[in-house]
Design an enzyme around this catalytic site. Structure first.
Site, mmCIF file in Angstrom:
data_model
loop_
_atom_site.group_PDB
_atom_site.id
_atom_site.type_symbol
_atom_site.label_atom_id
_atom_site.label_comp_id
_atom_site.label_asym_id
_atom_site.label_seq_id
_atom_site.Cartn_x
_atom_site.Cartn_y
_atom_site.Cartn_z
ATOM 1 N N ASN A 11 -3.557 -15.027 -0.438
ATOM 2 C CA ASN A 11 -2.646 -14.866 0.693
ATOM 3 C C ASN A 11 -3.494 -14.966 1.952
ATOM 4 O O ASN A 11 -4.211 -14.036 2.294
ATOM 5 C CB ASN A 11 -1.951 -13.494 0.599
ATOM 6 C CG ASN A 11 -1.107 -13.191 1.836
ATOM 7 O OD1 ASN A 11 -0.894 -14.064 2.676
ATOM 8 N ND2 ASN A 11 -0.636 -11.958 1.937
ATOM 9 N N LYS A 13 -2.600 -15.027 4.954
ATOM 10 C CA LYS A 13 -2.018 -14.335 6.112
ATOM 11 C C LYS A 13 -2.067 -15.267 7.336
ATOM 12 O O LYS A 13 -1.932 -16.478 7.176
ATOM 13 C CB LYS A 13 -2.721 -12.990 6.332
ATOM 14 C CG LYS A 13 -2.761 -12.161 5.031
ATOM 15 C CD LYS A 13 -3.218 -10.762 5.203
ATOM 16 C CE LYS A 13 -3.214 -10.057 3.846
ATOM 17 N NZ LYS A 13 -3.574 -8.635 3.942
ATOM 18 N N HIS A 97 5.877 -8.344 1.699
ATOM 19 C CA HIS A 97 4.508 -7.855 1.905
ATOM 20 C C HIS A 97 4.536 -6.637 2.829
ATOM 21 O O HIS A 97 5.362 -6.566 3.742
ATOM 22 C CB HIS A 97 3.644 -8.968 2.508
ATOM 23 C CG HIS A 97 2.190 -8.636 2.470
ATOM 24 N ND1 HIS A 97 1.602 -7.793 3.385
ATOM 25 C CD2 HIS A 97 1.215 -8.998 1.602
ATOM 26 C CE1 HIS A 97 0.319 -7.669 3.080
ATOM 27 N NE2 HIS A 97 0.058 -8.382 2.008
ATOM 28 N N GLU A 99 2.788 -5.837 5.236
ATOM 29 C CA GLU A 99 2.659 -6.150 6.665
ATOM 30 C C GLU A 99 4.011 -6.547 7.248
ATOM 31 O O GLU A 99 4.304 -6.254 8.404
ATOM 32 C CB GLU A 99 1.608 -7.249 6.857
ATOM 33 C CG GLU A 99 0.204 -6.685 6.642
ATOM 34 C CD GLU A 99 -0.789 -7.654 6.046
ATOM 35 O OE1 GLU A 99 -0.555 -8.870 6.081
ATOM 36 O OE2 GLU A 99 -1.816 -7.180 5.511
ATOM 37 N N GLU A 169 0.502 -3.534 -4.293
ATOM 38 C CA GLU A 169 -0.492 -3.507 -3.226
ATOM 39 C C GLU A 169 -0.431 -2.160 -2.508
ATOM 40 O O GLU A 169 0.393 -1.983 -1.590
ATOM 41 C CB GLU A 169 -0.231 -4.626 -2.218
ATOM 42 C CG GLU A 169 -0.259 -6.014 -2.808
ATOM 43 C CD GLU A 169 -0.652 -7.060 -1.767
ATOM 44 O OE1 GLU A 169 -1.576 -7.817 -2.043
ATOM 45 O OE2 GLU A 169 -0.041 -7.096 -0.686
ATOM 46 N N GLY A 175 -7.064 -4.634 3.147
ATOM 47 C CA GLY A 175 -7.937 -4.937 4.286
ATOM 48 C C GLY A 175 -8.856 -3.797 4.674
ATOM 49 O O GLY A 175 -9.460 -3.814 5.744
ATOM 50 N N SER A 215 -8.022 -5.260 -1.225
ATOM 51 C CA SER A 215 -9.497 -5.291 -1.292
ATOM 52 C C SER A 215 -10.022 -5.735 -2.650
ATOM 53 O O SER A 215 -11.047 -5.222 -3.113
ATOM 54 C CB SER A 215 -10.089 -3.938 -0.885
ATOM 55 O OG SER A 215 -9.713 -3.628 0.448
#
Ligand code: 13P
Length: 256
Positions: A11, A13, A97, A99, A169, A175, A215
């Site tokens: 991904n 992003k 996701h 985010e 996730e 991240g 990660s």
């Protein structure tokens, strides 16, 4: 020996111009573009789907989008539809996701509309779910996961479910350089598999791939992928460089 084919998905992003993306997929394809032991997927930004897809022609690497709108067309400025994604020969779409849930206020109900629309258009959704650190500390992880599964997968038939991929996730691992331990991840993956079994039956639940994301790197990929219910990875940072992404794919090959 894994019963499900491992899926390693990148991904990207909001990273890489089309030119940079084409360069990256060429580098990845040069190393792992002919093998079929592990399913490899790249999800560039929407504007790079065309260039990325063309650069992947003739390889075994698949293409996916990072998001889509549930409606087929219309006045939705800035959005893209399933059909537009399909037009670039993409076969997957990441949905829900964290985010998008956090920064764009996406709800389980809206994500569910997207899941159903993607399936209708023969795109395979990668439904992302996961708890925040606050929720984990309050012992609410499994409740959050159950709510996101129930909401995101409402109305999905058992037949269609085999086309869906789930990505666990944990938000606190994304991240941050702090991955879930293999045991922490396996506990949640087993819970997801059990939930799928109760809802769709054993045969379907055994076919659905559940990816870990947060990660995941070359140093921890092998241990995570060794877990019974971890069927692949959704990789952010480490998918932006061919070397680290290919190393994760090689770890997946060894775990297959
Ligand atoms: P990182 O691998 O950068 O933690 O990102 C994970 C992720 O969000 C993939 O969708």
């Amino acid at each position: 020996m894994k019963s499900r084919k491992i899926l390693i998905a990148g991904n990207w992003k909001m990273n890489k111009t089309t030119a940079e993306g084409v360069e990256l997929v060429k580098e990845i394809a040069a190393e792992v573009g002919k093998q079929s032991e592990v399913e490899v997927l790249v999800c560039p930004p929407a504007v790079a789907l065309d260039g990325g897809g063309k650069a992947l022609e003739g390889t075994s690497i698949k293409l996916g989008a990072q998001n889509m709108h549930p409606k087929p067309s219309g006045a939705f400025t800035g959005e893209i539809s399933a059909e537009m994604i399909r037009h670039h020969f993409a076969t997957y779409v990441i949905l829900g996701h964290s985010e998008r849930r956090t920064y764009f206020f996406e709800t389980d109900a809206f994500i569910n509309e997207k899941v159903l629309a993607a399936l209708k258009s023969l795109l395979r959704p990668i439904l992302c779910i996961g708890e925040t650190l606050e929720e984990r500390d309050a012992d609410k992880t499994l409740d959050v996961i159950r709510t996101q599964l129930e909401g995101g997968l409402a109305g999905v038939s058992a037949d269609d479910m085999t086309s869906v991929v789930i990505a666990y996730e944990p938000v606190w691992a994304i991240g941050t350089g702090r991955n879930a331990t293999p045991e922490q991840a396996q506990e949640v993956h087993a819970f997801i598999r059990k939930w799928l079994t109760d809802k769709f039956g054993e045969a379907v639940a055994q076919k659905v791939r559940i990816l870990y994301g947060g990660s995941m790197k070359p140093v921890n990929a092998a241990d995570l992928l060794a877990q019974e219910d971890i069927d692949g990875g959704l990789i952010g940072g480490a998918s932006l460089e061919a070397r680290s992404f290919v190393e994760i794919i090689n770890a997946a090959k060894a775990a297959s």
